[in-house]
Design an enzyme around this catalytic site. Sequence first.
Site, PDB file in Angstrom:
ATOM      1  CD  GLU A 120      34.606  45.007  48.450  1.00  0.00           C
ATOM      2  OE1 GLU A 120      34.215  46.091  47.956  1.00  0.00           O
ATOM      3  OE2 GLU A 120      35.605  44.409  48.034  1.00  0.00           O
TER       4      GLU A 120
ATOM      5  CG  ASN B 271      32.474  49.178  49.420  1.00  0.00           C
ATOM      6  OD1 ASN B 271      32.067  50.086  50.139  1.00  0.00           O
ATOM      7  ND2 ASN B 271      32.425  47.911  49.790  1.00  0.00           N
TER       8      ASN B 271
ATOM      9  CB  CYS C 240      34.093  44.469  44.897  1.00  0.00           C
ATOM     10  SG  CYS C 240      33.949  46.122  44.178  1.00  0.00           S
TER      11      CYS C 240
ATOM     12  CG  ASN D 162      37.592  42.523  50.714  1.00  0.00           C
ATOM     13  OD1 ASN D 162      36.533  42.214  51.247  1.00  0.00           O
ATOM     14  ND2 ASN D 162      37.700  43.549  49.878  1.00  0.00           N
TER      15      ASN D 162
ATOM     16  CD  GLU E 186      39.724  46.213  47.596  1.00  0.00           C
ATOM     17  OE1 GLU E 186      39.619  45.015  47.818  1.00  0.00           O
ATOM     18  OE2 GLU E 186      38.970  46.835  46.826  1.00  0.00           O
TER      19      GLU E 186
HETATM   20  N1  CDV Z   1      36.128  47.343  45.917  1.00  0.00           N
HETATM   21  C1  CDV Z   1      36.493  47.135  44.624  1.00  0.00           C
HETATM   22  O1  CDV Z   1      36.948  46.065  44.274  1.00  0.00           O
HETATM   23  N2  CDV Z   1      36.336  48.201  43.788  1.00  0.00           N
HETATM   24  C2  CDV Z   1      36.750  48.146  42.400  1.00  0.00           C
HETATM   25  C3  CDV Z   1      37.145  49.518  41.886  1.00  0.00           C
HETATM   26  C4  CDV Z   1      38.345  50.040  42.565  1.00  0.00           C
HETATM   27  C5  CDV Z   1      37.445  49.446  40.394  1.00  0.00           C
HETATM   28  C6  CDV Z   1      35.644  47.594  41.520  1.00  0.00           C
HETATM   29  O2  CDV Z   1      35.938  46.746  40.682  1.00  0.00           O
HETATM   30  O3  CDV Z   1      34.501  48.059  41.608  1.00  0.00           O
END
Ligand code: CDV
Length: 311
Positions: free
Chosen positions: A47, A197, A172, A110, A146
């Site tokens: 990501e 991430n 993610c 995103n 985000e």
């Molecule tokens: N980039 C993300 O979506 N990170 C989230 C964190 C913040 C919980 C994740 O679900 O890994």
Amino acid sequence: MTRMLTIGAAQLGPIARTESRASAVARMIALLEKAAARGCRLVVFPELALTTFFPRWYEAELSAVDGWYEAEMPNADTQPLFDAAKRLGVGFYLGYAELTVEDGATHRYNTAILVDETGAIIGKYRKVHLPGHREDEPWRAFQHLEKRYFETGNLGFGAFKGFDGVMGMALCNDRRWPETYRVLALQGAEVMMLGYNTPMHYPPVPQHDHLQGFHNHLCMQAGAYQNGMWVVAVAKAGYEEGCELLGQSCIIAPTGEIVAMAGSQGDELITYDCDLDRTKEIKEHIFNFALHREPEAYRLITATKGPIPPA
Ligand code: CDV
């Protein structure tokens, strides 16, 4: 019968705030070349793979973060990656921040794209589940903005024909939600590709910090099994601008077994020969949707956002 697709999960180590996109792309091309040498037809990158994870810094004006987004894809910085894909005959999934003007209004997403072996974009996904917060929360060790810097994806969970199969994309936080996998599986997705991430420290619930690796694999192994799909999950890992990011990129079989996993926190390629026909072991038996699902009993899932307790 086998339908073999060799897939690479190309984990990236940290990307510094000052690192150029050209440098990140050069790192990805090196991984793509390694993947080609190992017989891969498809490589999954993380990501927001072109830059550092910029939502960790608060800016009052959105225009102050616009430099982190891509207004075109491909563009001058990313064209070499597309050229390498075509030269090597290896497609890829790439996450990046997208800036777009639609109907005269600016939108920020995103985003992930799927590029085939000829270097053509064959699919686009905009992240649906945006974690974090909208306003500055200085009590946190680092921000996770985000919800400030991106709009909820407006393309749904799309599945795309490519690589002689049906390919799904997510990003993610989507991996923690069972709906992601199910909506993709209902379109016949045989592979779910996902970049992430994930900070090791979760400021609102720090007592779960030691469980980051466990929760990462728990939700994806369950999603793979319950939907009979391969899951290829790829981290941006390591110590990035004061924030430790989870590694453990992995490839998960439709049985829920992790069949390959990264062992470092840096740039690393893991690969696996994914037989897309193995999805049938699950989809035609224990989770034969057409035979066993009862959608009438699941109406609440789309009828409500939050819970509705009994009267
Ligand atoms: N980039 C993300 O979506 N990170 C989230 C964190 C913040 C919980 C994740 O679900 O890994």
